[in-house]
Design a protein around this motif. Structure first.
Motif, mmCIF file in Angstrom:
data_model
loop_
_atom_site.group_PDB
_atom_site.id
_atom_site.type_symbol
_atom_site.label_atom_id
_atom_site.label_comp_id
_atom_site.label_asym_id
_atom_site.label_seq_id
_atom_site.Cartn_x
_atom_site.Cartn_y
_atom_site.Cartn_z
ATOM 1 N N THR A 1 76.491 -64.911 -88.475
ATOM 2 C CA THR A 1 77.227 -64.040 -87.558
ATOM 3 C C THR A 1 76.947 -64.374 -86.086
ATOM 4 O OG1 THR A 1 75.449 -62.381 -87.601
ATOM 5 C CG2 THR A 1 77.200 -62.160 -89.235
ATOM 6 N N MET A 2 76.133 -65.401 -85.822
ATOM 7 C CA MET A 2 75.839 -65.792 -84.447
ATOM 8 C C MET A 2 76.914 -66.726 -83.904
ATOM 9 S SD MET A 2 71.712 -66.536 -84.566
ATOM 10 C CE MET A 2 71.648 -67.034 -82.832
ATOM 11 N N ASN A 3 77.045 -66.743 -82.584
ATOM 12 C CA ASN A 3 77.932 -67.701 -81.932
ATOM 13 C C ASN A 3 77.073 -68.809 -81.330
ATOM 14 O OD1 ASN A 3 79.500 -69.015 -79.783
ATOM 15 N ND2 ASN A 3 81.050 -67.483 -80.286
ATOM 16 N N PHE A 4 77.329 -70.035 -81.745
ATOM 17 C CA PHE A 4 76.538 -71.177 -81.287
ATOM 18 C C PHE A 4 77.357 -72.033 -80.330
ATOM 19 C CE2 PHE A 4 74.390 -69.967 -85.166
ATOM 20 C CZ PHE A 4 73.054 -70.096 -84.830
ATOM 21 N N GLY A 5 77.844 -71.410 -79.264
ATOM 22 C CA GLY A 5 78.684 -72.130 -78.314
ATOM 23 C C GLY A 5 78.013 -73.367 -77.748
ATOM 24 N N SER A 6 76.692 -73.297 -77.526
ATOM 25 C CA SER A 6 75.990 -74.436 -76.939
ATOM 26 C C SER A 6 75.681 -75.520 -77.971
ATOM 27 C CB SER A 6 74.684 -73.973 -76.278
ATOM 28 O OG SER A 6 73.850 -73.336 -77.235
ATOM 29 N N ALA A 7 75.683 -75.147 -79.252
ATOM 30 C CA ALA A 7 75.446 -76.117 -80.329
ATOM 31 C C ALA A 7 76.788 -76.349 -81.019
ATOM 32 C CB ALA A 7 74.388 -75.599 -81.300
ATOM 33 N N LYS A 8 77.578 -77.228 -80.431
ATOM 34 C CA LYS A 8 78.986 -77.342 -80.817
ATOM 35 C C LYS A 8 79.175 -77.716 -82.284
ATOM 36 C CE LYS A 8 80.822 -78.609 -76.239
ATOM 37 N NZ LYS A 8 80.516 -77.391 -75.664
ATOM 38 N N ASP A 9 78.364 -78.637 -82.805
ATOM 39 C CA ASP A 9 78.536 -79.071 -84.187
ATOM 40 C C ASP A 9 78.231 -77.933 -85.152
ATOM 41 O OD1 ASP A 9 79.129 -81.236 -86.074
ATOM 42 O OD2 ASP A 9 77.023 -81.052 -86.646
ATOM 43 N N LEU A 10 77.178 -77.183 -84.869
ATOM 44 C CA LEU A 10 76.832 -76.056 -85.740
ATOM 45 C C LEU A 10 77.915 -74.980 -85.676
ATOM 46 C CD1 LEU A 10 74.325 -75.333 -87.548
ATOM 47 C CD2 LEU A 10 73.699 -73.754 -85.729
ATOM 48 N N GLU A 11 78.406 -74.703 -84.479
ATOM 49 C CA GLU A 11 79.454 -73.689 -84.329
ATOM 50 C C GLU A 11 80.725 -74.119 -85.060
ATOM 51 O OE1 GLU A 11 81.479 -70.248 -83.190
ATOM 52 O OE2 GLU A 11 79.347 -70.752 -83.366
ATOM 53 N N ARG A 12 81.049 -75.418 -84.987
ATOM 54 C CA ARG A 12 82.226 -75.911 -85.718
ATOM 55 C C ARG A 12 82.063 -75.684 -87.216
ATOM 56 N NH1 ARG A 12 82.823 -80.180 -88.616
ATOM 57 N NH2 ARG A 12 80.917 -81.169 -87.845
ATOM 58 N N LYS A 13 80.887 -75.988 -87.749
ATOM 59 C CA LYS A 13 80.643 -75.789 -89.184
ATOM 60 C C LYS A 13 80.741 -74.310 -89.563
ATOM 61 C CE LYS A 13 77.685 -79.863 -89.690
ATOM 62 N NZ LYS A 13 76.316 -80.366 -89.871
ATOM 63 N N ARG A 14 80.192 -73.459 -88.707
ATOM 64 C CA ARG A 14 80.248 -72.022 -88.988
ATOM 65 C C ARG A 14 81.692 -71.530 -89.024
ATOM 66 N NH1 ARG A 14 80.554 -67.031 -86.756
ATOM 67 N NH2 ARG A 14 81.163 -67.863 -84.719
ATOM 68 N N GLN A 15 82.496 -71.966 -88.056
ATOM 69 C CA GLN A 15 83.883 -71.523 -87.996
ATOM 70 C C GLN A 15 84.706 -72.090 -89.153
ATOM 71 O OE1 GLN A 15 85.715 -72.032 -84.165
ATOM 72 N NE2 GLN A 15 84.127 -70.896 -83.084
ATOM 73 N N GLU A 16 84.451 -73.347 -89.511
ATOM 74 C CA GLU A 16 85.183 -73.939 -90.636
ATOM 75 C C GLU A 16 84.852 -73.190 -91.934
ATOM 76 O OE1 GLU A 16 84.493 -78.109 -90.931
ATOM 77 O OE2 GLU A 16 85.505 -78.575 -89.034
ATOM 78 N N GLY A 17 83.586 -72.856 -92.114
ATOM 79 C CA GLY A 17 83.196 -72.100 -93.300
ATOM 80 C C GLY A 17 83.862 -70.743 -93.337
ATOM 81 N N PHE A 18 83.896 -70.060 -92.189
ATOM 82 C CA PHE A 18 84.500 -68.728 -92.143
ATOM 83 C C PHE A 18 86.000 -68.810 -92.398
ATOM 84 C CE2 PHE A 18 86.423 -65.143 -89.816
ATOM 85 C CZ PHE A 18 85.798 -64.094 -90.480
ATOM 86 N N ALA A 19 86.662 -69.801 -91.814
ATOM 87 C CA ALA A 19 88.107 -69.948 -92.015
ATOM 88 C C ALA A 19 88.425 -70.211 -93.485
ATOM 89 C CB ALA A 19 88.647 -71.085 -91.147
ATOM 90 N N ALA A 20 87.617 -71.058 -94.141
ATOM 91 C CA ALA A 20 87.838 -71.341 -95.570
ATOM 92 C C ALA A 20 87.625 -70.082 -96.393
ATOM 93 C CB ALA A 20 86.898 -72.453 -96.028
ATOM 94 N N PHE A 21 86.618 -69.285 -96.033
ATOM 95 C CA PHE A 21 86.333 -68.054 -96.776
ATOM 96 C C PHE A 21 87.465 -67.043 -96.619
ATOM 97 C CE2 PHE A 21 84.038 -63.832 -96.828
ATOM 98 C CZ PHE A 21 83.952 -63.755 -98.211
ATOM 99 N N THR A 22 87.990 -66.861 -95.419
ATOM 100 C CA THR A 22 89.071 -65.893 -95.226
ATOM 101 C C THR A 22 90.334 -66.322 -95.971
ATOM 102 O OG1 THR A 22 89.643 -66.963 -93.113
ATOM 103 C CG2 THR A 22 88.210 -65.030 -93.013
ATOM 104 N N GLY A 23 90.594 -67.630 -95.997
ATOM 105 C CA GLY A 23 91.730 -68.111 -96.782
ATOM 106 C C GLY A 23 91.540 -67.853 -98.265
ATOM 107 N N LEU A 24 90.315 -68.011 -98.723
ATOM 108 C CA LEU A 24 89.991 -67.762 -100.131
ATOM 109 C C LEU A 24 90.206 -66.297 -100.489
ATOM 110 C CD1 LEU A 24 88.777 -69.121 -102.679
ATOM 111 C CD2 LEU A 24 86.518 -68.492 -101.797
#
Length: 224
Positions: free
Chosen positions: A117-140
């Motif tokens: 549930t954290m926002n990792f704006g400064s850690a771009k790669d981690l934030e991208r992975k978090r958002q991709e995971g969340f987007a896949a979960f909401t689609g599911l």
């Protein structure tokens, strides 16, 4: 004038020492976060790593950077699990598998639920992975509802609520934490299902559960 062999070796040695300190800090932080969650102080992590607080901050100037380094692998596992679940022919089977995976990641490290549930704006790669995971979960979620297998009133916010409940079980059940967590997840999946006929994992043996809870209480009791 050519530098001496010792002078040439010194920068290499310093780089090796710095890398060793980095690995030591990450390993210590992983253990501390597993035990205490993300509220653990940087000072306690430095002590656990056997380094000075100045050394820790040289390697990781902010708490967010340290958390990102510790949870990079777990976030990738979460992202990959969500994407794989979304590709499952049965959306419900994918949903169930993803929930079990996330709760298993939480069992490995109590801090993982907070990281999701954290926002990792400064850690771009981690934030991208978090958002991709969340987007896949909401689609599911939408696919599982369309299948008629997931309750229509389930929302993405129900996942952090489940993780909060799971954190309580993991923190209280001691040696029986793994079995108790799987039982809770099974109960919750039954509650999430449009047809609540999902089979449950077996409950921990009563004596094992009681013994684990007593041991956990004793471990957390303040010293006199």
């Amino acid at each position: 004038m050519e530098p001496s062999p010792d002078a040439r070796k010194r920068p290499r040695r310093l780089r090796c020492d710095a890398e060793l300190n980095r690995d030591r800090i990450i390993d210590a932080a992983r253990k501390v976060y597993r035990r205490e969650g993300l509220s653990a102080s940087m000072a306690s992590i430095a002590r656990a790593a056997g380094v000075g607080i100045a050394t820790l901050f040289r390697r990781f100037p902010t708490r967010t950077e340290l958390i990102a380094a510790v949870f990079e692998d777990a976030m990738e596992r979460n992202r990959a699990a969500a994407v794989a679940a979304g590709a499952n022919e049965s959306a419900w089977d994918g949903f169930r598998g993803y929930i079990e995976t996330v709760c298993g990641l939480q069992a490995d490290n109590r801090g993982f639920a907070e990281v999701l549930t954290m926002n990792f704006g400064s850690a771009k790669d981690l934030e991208r992975k978090r958002q991709e995971g969340f987007a896949a979960f909401t689609g599911l979620i939408e696919r599982a509802k369309a299948e008629g297998r997931l309750r229509k009133d389930f929302t993405p916010e129900d996942l952090p609520i489940l993780l909060m409940a799971n954190a309580g079980v993991l923190g209280a059940a001691g040696d029986a934490a793994g079995e108790a967590s799987r039982r809770l997840v099974g109960q919750m999946l039954r509650a999430f299902a449009a047809d609540p006929a999902e089979p449950l994992p077996p409950a921990p043996a009563p004596k094992r559960l009681l013994r684990g809870m007593v041991r956990q209480r004793r471990a957390g009791a303040p010293a006199n």
